[in-house]
Design a protein around this motif. Structure first.
Motif, PDB file in Angstrom:
ATOM      1  N   PHE A  38       0.842  -1.189   0.000  1.00 13.96           N
ATOM      2  CA  PHE A  38       0.000   0.000   0.000  1.00 13.96           C
ATOM      3  C   PHE A  38       0.879   1.241   0.000  1.00 13.96           C
ATOM      4  O   PHE A  38       1.809   1.357   0.805  1.00 13.96           O
ATOM      5  N   VAL A  39       0.575   2.133  -0.922  1.00 18.26           N
ATOM      6  CA  VAL A  39       1.303   3.398  -1.019  1.00 18.26           C
ATOM      7  C   VAL A  39       0.331   4.492  -0.591  1.00 18.26           C
ATOM      8  O   VAL A  39      -0.520   4.926  -1.365  1.00 18.26           O
ATOM      9  N   TRP A  40       0.430   4.897   0.660  1.00 18.62           N
ATOM     10  CA  TRP A  40      -0.495   5.886   1.207  1.00 18.62           C
ATOM     11  C   TRP A  40      -0.090   7.294   0.779  1.00 18.62           C
ATOM     12  O   TRP A  40       1.055   7.550   0.425  1.00 18.62           O
ATOM     13  N   LEU A  41      -1.071   8.199   0.849  1.00 21.04           N
ATOM     14  CA  LEU A  41      -0.827   9.614   0.531  1.00 21.04           C
ATOM     15  C   LEU A  41      -0.158   9.768  -0.835  1.00 21.04           C
ATOM     16  O   LEU A  41       0.845  10.453  -1.005  1.00 21.04           O
ATOM     17  N   ALA A  42      -0.766   9.094  -1.816  1.00 24.43           N
ATOM     18  CA  ALA A  42      -0.238   9.116  -3.187  1.00 24.43           C
ATOM     19  C   ALA A  42      -1.400   9.249  -4.158  1.00 24.43           C
ATOM     20  O   ALA A  42      -2.338   8.447  -4.116  1.00 24.43           O
ATOM     21  N   ALA A  43      -1.351  10.256  -5.036  1.00 25.81           N
ATOM     22  CA  ALA A  43      -2.428  10.502  -5.992  1.00 25.81           C
ATOM     23  C   ALA A  43      -1.871  10.518  -7.410  1.00 25.81           C
ATOM     24  O   ALA A  43      -0.838  11.130  -7.672  1.00 25.81           O
ATOM     25  N   PRO A  44      -2.545   9.842  -8.363  1.00 22.26           N
ATOM     26  CA  PRO A  44      -2.068   9.834  -9.744  1.00 22.26           C
ATOM     27  C   PRO A  44      -2.316  11.174 -10.424  1.00 22.26           C
ATOM     28  O   PRO A  44      -3.336  11.824 -10.198  1.00 22.26           O
ATOM     29  N   LYS A  45      -1.397  11.582 -11.259  1.00 14.14           N
ATOM     30  CA  LYS A  45      -1.576  12.820 -12.024  1.00 14.14           C
ATOM     31  C   LYS A  45      -1.410  12.593 -13.525  1.00 14.14           C
ATOM     32  O   LYS A  45      -1.567  13.517 -14.320  1.00 14.14           O
ATOM     33  N   GLY A  46      -1.109  11.361 -13.914  1.00 19.63           N
ATOM     34  CA  GLY A  46      -0.950  11.022 -15.317  1.00 19.63           C
ATOM     35  C   GLY A  46      -0.224   9.702 -15.462  1.00 19.63           C
ATOM     36  O   GLY A  46       0.049   9.016 -14.457  1.00 19.63           O
ATOM     37  N   PHE A  47       0.083   9.340 -16.702  1.00 19.16           N
ATOM     38  CA  PHE A  47       0.674   8.034 -16.980  1.00 19.16           C
ATOM     39  C   PHE A  47       1.799   8.184 -18.003  1.00 19.16           C
ATOM     40  O   PHE A  47       1.775   9.058 -18.860  1.00 19.16           O
ATOM     41  N   THR A  48       2.770   7.314 -17.896  1.00 20.51           N
ATOM     42  CA  THR A  48       3.876   7.308 -18.847  1.00 20.51           C
ATOM     43  C   THR A  48       3.769   6.091 -19.755  1.00 20.51           C
ATOM     44  O   THR A  48       3.129   5.090 -19.395  1.00 20.51           O
ATOM     45  N   GLY A  49       4.419   6.168 -20.907  1.00 19.37           N
ATOM     46  CA  GLY A  49       4.421   5.033 -21.825  1.00 19.37           C
ATOM     47  C   GLY A  49       4.259   5.467 -23.262  1.00 19.37           C
ATOM     48  O   GLY A  49       3.841   6.591 -23.553  1.00 19.37           O
ATOM     49  N   GLU A  50       4.604   4.540 -24.185  1.00 18.42           N
ATOM     50  CA  GLU A  50       4.422   4.750 -25.616  1.00 18.42           C
ATOM     51  C   GLU A  50       3.515   3.652 -26.135  1.00 18.42           C
ATOM     52  O   GLU A  50       3.944   2.533 -26.353  1.00 18.42           O
ATOM     53  N   GLY A  51       2.246   3.961 -26.310  1.00 16.04           N
ATOM     54  CA  GLY A  51       1.284   2.938 -26.722  1.00 16.04           C
ATOM     55  C   GLY A  51       0.761   2.156 -25.541  1.00 16.04           C
ATOM     56  O   GLY A  51      -0.433   2.141 -25.249  1.00 16.04           O
ATOM     57  N   ASP A  52       1.665   1.482 -24.839  1.00 15.37           N
ATOM     58  CA  ASP A  52       1.301   0.741 -23.628  1.00 15.37           C
ATOM     59  C   ASP A  52       1.786   1.510 -22.398  1.00 15.37           C
ATOM     60  O   ASP A  52       2.841   2.144 -22.423  1.00 15.37           O
TER      61      ASP A  52
END
Length: 479
Positions: free
Chosen positions: A345-359
């Motif tokens: 569990f990674v607490w106090l963590a919010a996504p802001k986007g994603f990395t990758g090329e295609g996948d």
């Protein structure tokens, strides 16, 4: 003088049924808790303090008569305990397995507050009803008389099936329409087998079908049949569709392959467990095997996803949640089970986007801290400046909750009133909508909620419909 069988909480310690070791249970999708033996069930039930104001009962949405069926269990009167349990709960063996007892009955147990450890109410409830099935105490649905009135129920989830059960026992002609190929709703396709083995739900479906409930599967209302046709066909209609529209997540890279919705992921896994042909699972699109998995969310659906990914053979599984452990909405018991099984569990963590090329190759994460409380009293998460990082991932599962579909548009029924959240407007207690003869229950009224609340709503709506039918019949007889 009769021997005292209750109030043994000071001498008998709290005990849960034995839980399979993590390395054994993660190898399959079977339930992780064993069944109580009768001696242990009786002993644990005897810990109940039989308090004058039973907070366990008042905090149960169904107001189950918990102290009385605990006493009957302690006395070895299991058939009577089952009959009392079944009187207020259509599916006690299901609630015993999946209700968050730590937030409801057990969390409000008086002896828990006094430091002696709560009575294991859920496990005893499960034991009582499983024993009833084994001994033939669960009787078929056999109405004393058949009635001419009919009710159409849209949705074969817990709310719709609870209503169907009560109406059919009263002799009403009941037809249930559902878009999926099996009845049960999220109990079948949303909840994994390690929490609720599928035969538990299927035997209730069989009981309903053998009792005369017409289960019309693979029927998509608005496509295969119109809402107006259902309404014209029946004396009353209950809308029990649940909420299946997943909340989405934007940001850079949100459209990359490998970012999937929780319900799609869980449905594919459950269908595969049934032995169905699931192309998305077999191709790896909705299969965590050999992948670094990140699940976004902190509710019970997120817990189902992380624990499913472990069983599918993910190389790593992390759960990102923007608040801390104390403020997460999911069951603490489920969180503990997940940690035992290898979830990080990674607490106090919010996504802001994603990395990758295609996948997708990673989740861009903002580290958070808890600030001032919001309108609900919970501390609002705030972004810590200059603390962003990337969490590597081959599969990202979004478990951000569910919203109502646009039923008035989907069903071409603009007169169906909905709230600003898209949930159907219905009266408290009776569940009748402003549309005459139409009722709505469960998540499509409440928003995403618990199975036990849907069961309560379904039972209340059935009771209101029966009263209305009886009133109409009495008025005709008086003429």
């Amino acid at each position: 003088m009769a021997k005292q069988v209750m109030l043994k909480f000071t001498e008998v310690p709290r005990l849960m049924p034995e839980k399979r070791a993590a390395d054994a249970r993660t190898a399959d999708f079977d339930e992780i808790y064993s069944q109580f033996a009768q001696e242990k069930a009786n002993e644990q039930a005897s810990r109940c303090s039989q308090c004058g104001v039973p907070f366990c009962q008042s905090h149960c949405p169904l107001h189950n008569n918990i102290p009385d069926w605990l006493k009957l269990t302690a006395e070895g009167r299991l058939q009577e305990a089952y009959e009392l349990s079944q009187a207020t709960n259509t599916f006690p063996e299901i609630c015993g397995r999946i209700c968050p007892q730590d937030r409801l009955c057990e969390g409000n147990c008086v002896i828990e507050q006094s430091g002696h450890g709560t009575v294991t109410i859920g496990s005893i409830e499960k034991y009582i009803t499983d024993t009833a099935w084994e001994n033939g105490w669960v009787k078929p649905i056999t109405p004393a008389r058949e009635r001419t009135e009919s009710v159409g129920i849209i949705g074969a989830g817990p709310g719709g099936l609870a209503a169907a059960d009560m109406l059919r026992r009263a002799g009403v002609q009941v037809t249930v329409y559902d878009r999926y190929d099996r009845a049960g709703g999220l109990m079948v396709y949303g909840i994994p087998g390690f929490k609720l083995e599928k035969q538990v739900t299927e035997r209730r479906n069989t009981q309903l079908a053998e009792g005369g409930v017409d289960l019309q599967m693979n029927v998509n209302v608005g496509v295969d049949i119109s809402f107006s046709d259902i309404k014209a066909k029946h004396d009353s209609v209950i809308i029990a569709t649940g909420v299946y529209k997943s909340r989405d997540l934007g940001g850079p890279g949100a459209g990359l392959n490998g970012i999937v919705r929780a319900l799609d992921y869980l449905t594919a896994s459950n269908k595969n467990s049934f032995g169905d042909h699931v192309p998305e699972f077999e191709s790896g699109e909705l299969n965590a095997s050999g992948k670094r998995v990140v699940v976004i969310g902190g509710g019970d659906t997120a817990m189902d996803c992380v624990r499913t990914a472990i069983r599918q053979g993910a190389t790593s599984v992390k759960c990102l949640y923007r608040r801390d452990r104390a403020n997460m909405p999911g069951s603490q018991r489920e969180t503990q089970n997940a940690e035992e099984e290898g979830v990080e569990f990674v607490w106090l963590a919010a996504p802001k986007g994603f990395t990758g090329e295609g996948d997708v190759s990673g989740v861009m994460v903002s580290k958070m801290r808890l600030g001032a409380p919001d309108a609900t009293g919970r501390q609002s998460p705030e972004i810590i400046p200059d603390a962003d990082y990337v969490e590597d991932a081959d599969l990202v599962i979004k478990a951000l909750g569910f919203e109502a579909e646009d039923l008035p548009t989907l069903w071409n029924e603009p007169e169906l009133q909905v709230t600003r959240w898209g949930t159907v407007t219905a009266k408290f207690g009776t569940h009748e909508t402003p549309m005459p003869g139409v009722y709505a229950v469960g998540d499509i009224v409440r928003g995403a909620s618990l199975v036990v609340w849907a069961i309560r709503d379904g039972r209340e709506a059935a009771e209101a419909i029966l009263k209305k039918f009886d009133k109409a019949a009495n008025a005709i007889a008086a003429e």
